[in-house]
Design a protein around this motif. Structure first.
Motif, short mmCIF file in Angstrom:
data_model
loop_
_atom_site.label_atom_id
_atom_site.label_comp_id
_atom_site.label_asym_id
_atom_site.label_seq_id
_atom_site.Cartn_x
_atom_site.Cartn_y
_atom_site.Cartn_z
N PHE A 95 0.83 -1.21 0.00
CA PHE A 95 0.00 0.00 0.00
C PHE A 95 0.86 1.26 0.00
N LYS A 119 -2.31 5.76 -4.81
CA LYS A 119 -3.44 6.68 -4.75
C LYS A 119 -3.79 7.12 -6.18
N TYR A 132 -12.93 5.12 -0.59
CA TYR A 132 -12.98 4.56 0.76
C TYR A 132 -12.61 5.62 1.79
N LYS A 134 -10.46 6.97 4.75
CA LYS A 134 -9.12 6.73 5.29
C LYS A 134 -9.16 6.58 6.81
N GLU A 135 -8.09 6.00 7.35
CA GLU A 135 -8.02 5.74 8.79
C GLU A 135 -8.11 7.02 9.62
N ASP A 140 -10.39 8.58 -0.13
CA ASP A 140 -9.36 8.38 -1.13
C ASP A 140 -9.77 7.24 -2.05
N LEU A 142 -7.84 3.97 -4.35
CA LEU A 142 -6.63 3.24 -4.67
C LEU A 142 -6.67 2.76 -6.12
N ASP A 159 1.19 -3.90 4.54
CA ASP A 159 1.25 -2.50 4.99
C ASP A 159 1.94 -2.48 6.35
N THR A 167 -8.23 1.16 4.40
CA THR A 167 -7.27 0.99 3.31
C THR A 167 -7.15 -0.48 2.91
N ALA A 170 -10.01 -1.55 0.71
CA ALA A 170 -9.89 -1.02 -0.65
C ALA A 170 -8.94 -1.87 -1.49
N GLY A 171 -7.83 -2.31 -0.87
CA GLY A 171 -6.88 -3.16 -1.57
C GLY A 171 -7.45 -4.53 -1.89
#
Length: 256
Positions: A95, A119, A132, A134-135, A140, A142, A159, A167, A170-171
């Motif tokens: 990531f 990104k 998605y 973000k933490e 954002d 991906l 990660d 995140t 999303a991956g």
């Protein structure tokens, strides 16, 4: 001139001292091969991984701590390599951006391709995923290189840390979109009280395991980067939410 034990051949050193030395070395080597979660190696990594208050997060972990120590960074790589050599993967995806530091040496050691999850707007000839959360704040998107994952490919996602799981999810969705199978999401540390597992399950990713080197170990045994002293929970004025988070962190600290 006096003769010291250091200059005496090993055969002339009293047996008890020789045995102690050998046993001590063997014990140290065995510890360095303890790749279990929260094991000896995890504790070694934790000892050089500081945290800072950052973006509203009281304890934001900085992997730059162990990157300054080549021998510890090598241990980090060794932990992942040992695990995934036996599990078996076709490729490794990291990531943006700290996954780009951890992923390549692991991929090289396993002799597998490395894939960048970047990104949106930073990589040509790529496929975008869904937006998605973000933490820390904001949204954002991906992207993944077109053609990097084929149907049935076993992909490992890497990660440095997982908090809420935004995140990671999303991956996972990007790899699945291309027909790949996510073997595991693997990180150095999990902030367990934020329950990323629950988020992934809710998004339909119950089939994807999450694995961590140190779990929540890093919340208790490292040196605070700002003060250079061991940190303890200090009472402070907080909102109800902050107070709850602080209490959960305190409970985690007591486990180790």
């Amino acid at each position: 001139q006096s003769v010291t034990e250091k200059n005496i051949p090993a055969s002339h050193v009293p047996p008890s001292r020789t045995n102690e030395h050998i046993e001590g070395n063997m014990s140290a080597k065995e510890e360095l091969k303890d790749y279990s979660q929260n094991g000896a190696v995890a504790k070694k990594i934790a000892s050089v991984t500081p945290y800072f208050p950052f973006k509203g997060i009281e304890r934001f972990y900085d992997i730059g701590g162990f990157l300054k120590h080549p021998e510890i960074f090598q241990l980090v790589v060794d932990v992942f390599v040992a695990r995934y050599k036996s599990i078996g993967v076709d490729s490794i995806a990291g990531f943006d951006a700290r996954g780009f530091i951890l992923g390549p040496p692991i991929a090289l050691a396993l002799k597998k391709p490395f894939i960048m999850l970047r990104k949106k707007g930073k990589m040509p000839n790529s496929i975008s995923g869904k937006e998605y959360g973000k933490e820390y704040a904001g949204k954002d998107v991906l992207t993944i290189p077109r053609g990097s994952v084929k149907k049935g490919d076993r992909v490992l996602l890497i990660d440095d840390l997982v908090a809420t799981g935004g995140t990671l999810s999303a991956g996972i969705e990007l790899v699945k979109k291309l027909g790949g199978v996510v073997v595991e999401c693997s990180c150095i540390v999990e902030l367990k009280f934020l329950n990323a597992r629950k988020k992934l399950d809710g998004l339909g990713h119950k089939d994807v395991p999450i694995w961590f080197v140190a779990l929540t170990l890093l919340t208790c045994s490292y040196v605070h980067a700002r003060t250079h002293t061991r940190t303890h929970n200090i009472p402070r004025k907080t909102s109800n939410n902050e107070s709850e988070l602080s209490n959960k962190t305190h409970i985690l600290n007591r486990k180790f």
